[in-house]
Design a protein around this motif. Structure first.
Motif, PDB file in Angstrom:
ATOM      1  N   THR A  70       0.809  -1.235   0.000  1.00  0.00           N
ATOM      2  CA  THR A  70       0.000   0.000   0.000  1.00  0.00           C
ATOM      3  C   THR A  70       0.833   1.273   0.000  1.00  0.00           C
ATOM      4  O   THR A  70       0.603   2.183  -0.796  1.00  0.00           O
ATOM      5  CB  THR A  70      -0.926   0.010   1.234  1.00  0.00           C
ATOM      6  N   PHE A  71       1.819   1.350   0.906  1.00  0.00           N
ATOM      7  CA  PHE A  71       2.573   2.599   1.043  1.00  0.00           C
ATOM      8  C   PHE A  71       3.536   2.826  -0.126  1.00  0.00           C
ATOM      9  O   PHE A  71       4.154   3.877  -0.227  1.00  0.00           O
ATOM     10  CB  PHE A  71       3.351   2.612   2.360  1.00  0.00           C
ATOM     11  N   ARG A  73       2.584   2.145  -3.420  1.00  0.00           N
ATOM     12  CA  ARG A  73       1.827   2.219  -4.682  1.00  0.00           C
ATOM     13  C   ARG A  73       2.053   3.558  -5.362  1.00  0.00           C
ATOM     14  O   ARG A  73       2.355   4.560  -4.720  1.00  0.00           O
ATOM     15  CB  ARG A  73       0.334   2.025  -4.406  1.00  0.00           C
ATOM     16  N   ASP A  74       1.871   3.568  -6.699  1.00  0.00           N
ATOM     17  CA  ASP A  74       2.070   4.828  -7.420  1.00  0.00           C
ATOM     18  C   ASP A  74       0.745   5.534  -7.697  1.00  0.00           C
ATOM     19  O   ASP A  74       0.712   6.540  -8.379  1.00  0.00           O
ATOM     20  CB  ASP A  74       2.850   4.586  -8.724  1.00  0.00           C
ATOM     21  N   PHE A  76      -1.393   6.567  -5.108  1.00  0.00           N
ATOM     22  CA  PHE A  76      -1.837   7.285  -3.925  1.00  0.00           C
ATOM     23  C   PHE A  76      -2.332   8.673  -4.345  1.00  0.00           C
ATOM     24  O   PHE A  76      -1.659   9.379  -5.077  1.00  0.00           O
ATOM     25  CB  PHE A  76      -0.658   7.420  -2.949  1.00  0.00           C
ATOM     26  N   ARG A  77      -3.527   9.052  -3.923  1.00  0.00           N
ATOM     27  CA  ARG A  77      -4.170  10.334  -4.249  1.00  0.00           C
ATOM     28  C   ARG A  77      -4.594  10.405  -5.726  1.00  0.00           C
ATOM     29  O   ARG A  77      -4.932  11.466  -6.225  1.00  0.00           O
ATOM     30  CB  ARG A  77      -3.258  11.529  -3.952  1.00  0.00           C
ATOM     31  N   ARG A  78      -4.565   9.283  -6.442  1.00  0.00           N
ATOM     32  CA  ARG A  78      -5.003   9.320  -7.830  1.00  0.00           C
ATOM     33  C   ARG A  78      -6.271   8.501  -8.026  1.00  0.00           C
ATOM     34  O   ARG A  78      -6.781   8.386  -9.107  1.00  0.00           O
ATOM     35  CB  ARG A  78      -3.908   8.767  -8.753  1.00  0.00           C
ATOM     36  N   LYS A  81     -11.171   5.909  -4.236  1.00  0.00           N
ATOM     37  CA  LYS A  81     -11.208   5.368  -2.879  1.00  0.00           C
ATOM     38  C   LYS A  81      -9.836   5.473  -2.228  1.00  0.00           C
ATOM     39  O   LYS A  81      -8.820   5.349  -2.903  1.00  0.00           O
ATOM     40  CB  LYS A  81     -11.646   3.903  -2.919  1.00  0.00           C
ATOM     41  N   PRO A  82      -9.815   5.723  -0.917  1.00  0.00           N
ATOM     42  CA  PRO A  82      -8.513   5.780  -0.257  1.00  0.00           C
ATOM     43  C   PRO A  82      -7.856   4.401  -0.206  1.00  0.00           C
ATOM     44  O   PRO A  82      -8.530   3.382  -0.326  1.00  0.00           O
ATOM     45  CB  PRO A  82      -8.856   6.261   1.149  1.00  0.00           C
ATOM     46  N   LEU A  83      -6.550   4.404  -0.054  1.00  0.00           N
ATOM     47  CA  LEU A  83      -5.801   3.154   0.034  1.00  0.00           C
ATOM     48  C   LEU A  83      -5.575   2.817   1.499  1.00  0.00           C
ATOM     49  O   LEU A  83      -4.895   3.548   2.201  1.00  0.00           O
ATOM     50  CB  LEU A  83      -4.441   3.331  -0.650  1.00  0.00           C
ATOM     51  N   ASN A  84      -6.171   1.736   1.954  1.00  0.00           N
ATOM     52  CA  ASN A  84      -5.959   1.337   3.340  1.00  0.00           C
ATOM     53  C   ASN A  84      -5.012   0.152   3.419  1.00  0.00           C
ATOM     54  O   ASN A  84      -5.139  -0.795   2.651  1.00  0.00           O
ATOM     55  CB  ASN A  84      -7.290   0.991   4.010  1.00  0.00           C
ATOM     56  N   PRO A  85      -4.063   0.221   4.336  1.00  0.00           N
ATOM     57  CA  PRO A  85      -3.025  -0.806   4.378  1.00  0.00           C
ATOM     58  C   PRO A  85      -3.495  -2.130   4.972  1.00  0.00           C
ATOM     59  O   PRO A  85      -4.441  -2.187   5.731  1.00  0.00           O
ATOM     60  CB  PRO A  85      -1.961  -0.174   5.274  1.00  0.00           C
TER      61      PRO A  85
END
Lengths: 180, 316
Positions: A70-71, A73-74, A76-78, A81-85
């Motif tokens: 998750t942390f 990934r390319d 993030f903010r694109r 839905k938010p990315l939850n780890p």
């Protein structure tokens, strides 16, 4: 449209058996090899293969971990839905080990790219191989190719491959969904 | 399970829901794993710039935020009031707008005036994390305190008894802790001399006691606050208690008091410690004290807050 069944329960198990045997052919006793399943769904395949390997070769010591990307990934903010780890569980160092990265579906290759980055937090591996259940060919956005493939699927945009796991939905199944 | 915070800024714990706090804790779990790896950095915030604006002194909070930002690969600029144009008479809004003109995405601010963070969030176009505003709130401290309790005692706060001992009147840590613990379902009792307990604090749903012995026998966790010598009267020449020695005799936590209890309680302190005043050295260094765990967890919790707020910022 109703989904097309690509792999049924019997074929599913046969594929896992074959992948496990292919790994043994290349890695022998696994003394310098480790398996890393990618969260969230690659871990089921990784643990299934781990179990099969222990069945085939009970004396070998198989090391298998879960890796969360998750942390790294390319997108993030694109995305909407938010990315939850998810949890990363790796209790060994991969320094100088032969790593087998495991995921359920290989599509654009971006998750694997993040996985390669995330993995480096645990050391510098001697080599990295990729094992996937489903390889959706012709849809790659990065130069990433698997070494071990369960089934290659030629799919077009708008189609979605759905892998179900006994651990989650109660049955092993691969389906192709088409929305037109 | 919720996936996104219900707020755009972290001004205080008041305004956060229980699912919000639980989301922060779940995210912090993963960051705690990250900061214990050989390589402690992740690239998530590599296109985010964070300004740390500290209009009041701070060591731990500032260091913790800066490290959290760097572990997430954000670009960081630091600002402290003592070496800035604030001394030349610039207003808060002007100062912040000047910094934002340099394309900053997120502001972490500590300020001596209560309400400064809320005021700023309404005046300027950026995300704000309150790192302490006067005697009002210090939300990340309360989150890391509750996170440390959860780590030690398990995730269920229902019926858990937490005592907050010391200067409740001047403590933003106490107020944020009360909001946080009540939201999670814990029971809270505040303790201290009557002069340091605000009137009508029972309205927040907390119990009040002036006896440390009573509180210690009741609680599962004792959070010992620092006596803020800089806020005790000062220029008005008001004393809230007769002497440090008397405060320490009545409200200081000693090993004898701790050992006389029937059960083993968890001892917390937000730091910096006045050793021998609110807590003795033996207690601070004992196994029951989780003071250094709190500091480590502070890093993970702040990474989680930064990550979750940054994930809401739209890309241009």
């Amino acid at each position: 449209m109703r989904p097309t069944k690509l792999i049924d329960e019997v074929q599913f198990q046969l594929i896992i058996d074959r992948l496990a045997h292919e790994l043994i052919e290349n890695h022998r006793d696994f003394s310098n090899s480790v398996i890393l399943g990618l969260q969230p769904r690659g871990i089921y395949l990784a643990h299934r293969i781990e179990a099969k390997l222990k069945e085939i070769a009970p004396k070998t010591d198989i090391r298998c971990g879960d890796l969360d990307v998750t942390f790294f990934r390319d997108d993030f903010r694109r995305r909407e839905k938010p990315l939850n780890p998810n949890a990363t569980k790796i209790d060994f160092i991969i320094e100088d080990q032969r790593v087998i990265l495991v995921d359920d579906v290989l599509y654009t290759g971006r998750t694997i790219r993040s996985g390669l980055d995330a993995m480096l937090s645990y050391g510098r591996p001697r080599s990295v191989e990729l094992l996937v259940m489903i390889d959706r060919r012709f849809s790659r956005e990065l130069p990433i190719e698997p070494k071990y493939v369960g089934r290659a699927v030629d799919s077009i945009e708008g189609q979605r491959v759905n892998v179900q796991w006994k651990e989650v939905t109660g049955k092993d199944l691969v389906e192709l969904h088409t929305t037109l | 399970m919720t996936e996104q915070l219900s707020v755009e800024h972290l001004i205080g714990i008041k305004g956060l829901s229980k699912p919000d706090i639980e989301l922060i804790f779940r995210t912090a779990d993963e960051f705690k794993a990250v900061i214990n790896r050989p390589i402690k950095k992740v690239p998530s915030l590599r296109d985010i710039t964070v300004a740390n604006l500290f209009f009041e002194n701070s060591t731990r909070t500032r260091l913790s935020f800066e490290l959290a930002e760097k572990r997430l690969s954000a670009d960081v600029v630091n600002f402290s009031a003592s070496s800035s144009s604030v001394k030349k008479g610039e207003t808060l809004i002007d100062t912040v707008n000047n910094i934002l003109a340099m394309k900053v995405d997120l502001v972490v601010m500590r300020h001596p005036d209560p309400g400064a963070a809320l005021f700023l969030s309404k005046q300027v176009n950026t995300r704000i994390i309150n790192a302490g505003d006067g005697t009002h709130e210090h939300p990340t401290q309360a989150l890391l305190d509750a996170y440390s309790m959860r780590e030690r005692l398990g995730p269920n706060f229902n019926g858990r008894k937490v005592a907050i001992v010391g200067d409740i009147t001047h403590s933003r840590v106490a107020l944020s802790n009360i909001y946080c613990l009540k939201t999670l379902g814990a029971e809270v009792m505040v303790c201290g001399p009557s002069t340091l307990i605000p009137k009508h604090i029972e309205a927040l749903g907390v119990k009040v006691s002036n006896s440390l012995d009573e509180v210690l026998n009741w609680c599962d966790v004792a959070n010992m606050l620092r006596i803020q010598l800089e806020r005790q009267g000062g220029d008005q020449d008001v004393a809230f208690f007769p002497s440090i020695r008397e405060y320490s005799a009545q409200y200081g936590l000693t090993l004898e008091k701790l050992n006389s209890l029937e059960k083993e309680i968890v001892v917390m302190h937000p730091g910096p410690i006045n050793r021998g005043v609110e807590i003795t050295s033996e207690v601070a260094d004992s196994d029951q004290a989780i003071i250094l765990d709190q500091v480590e967890n502070g890093l993970a919790v702040r990474m989680a807050v930064l990550y979750l707020l940054a994930s809401q910022i739209e890309r241009n």
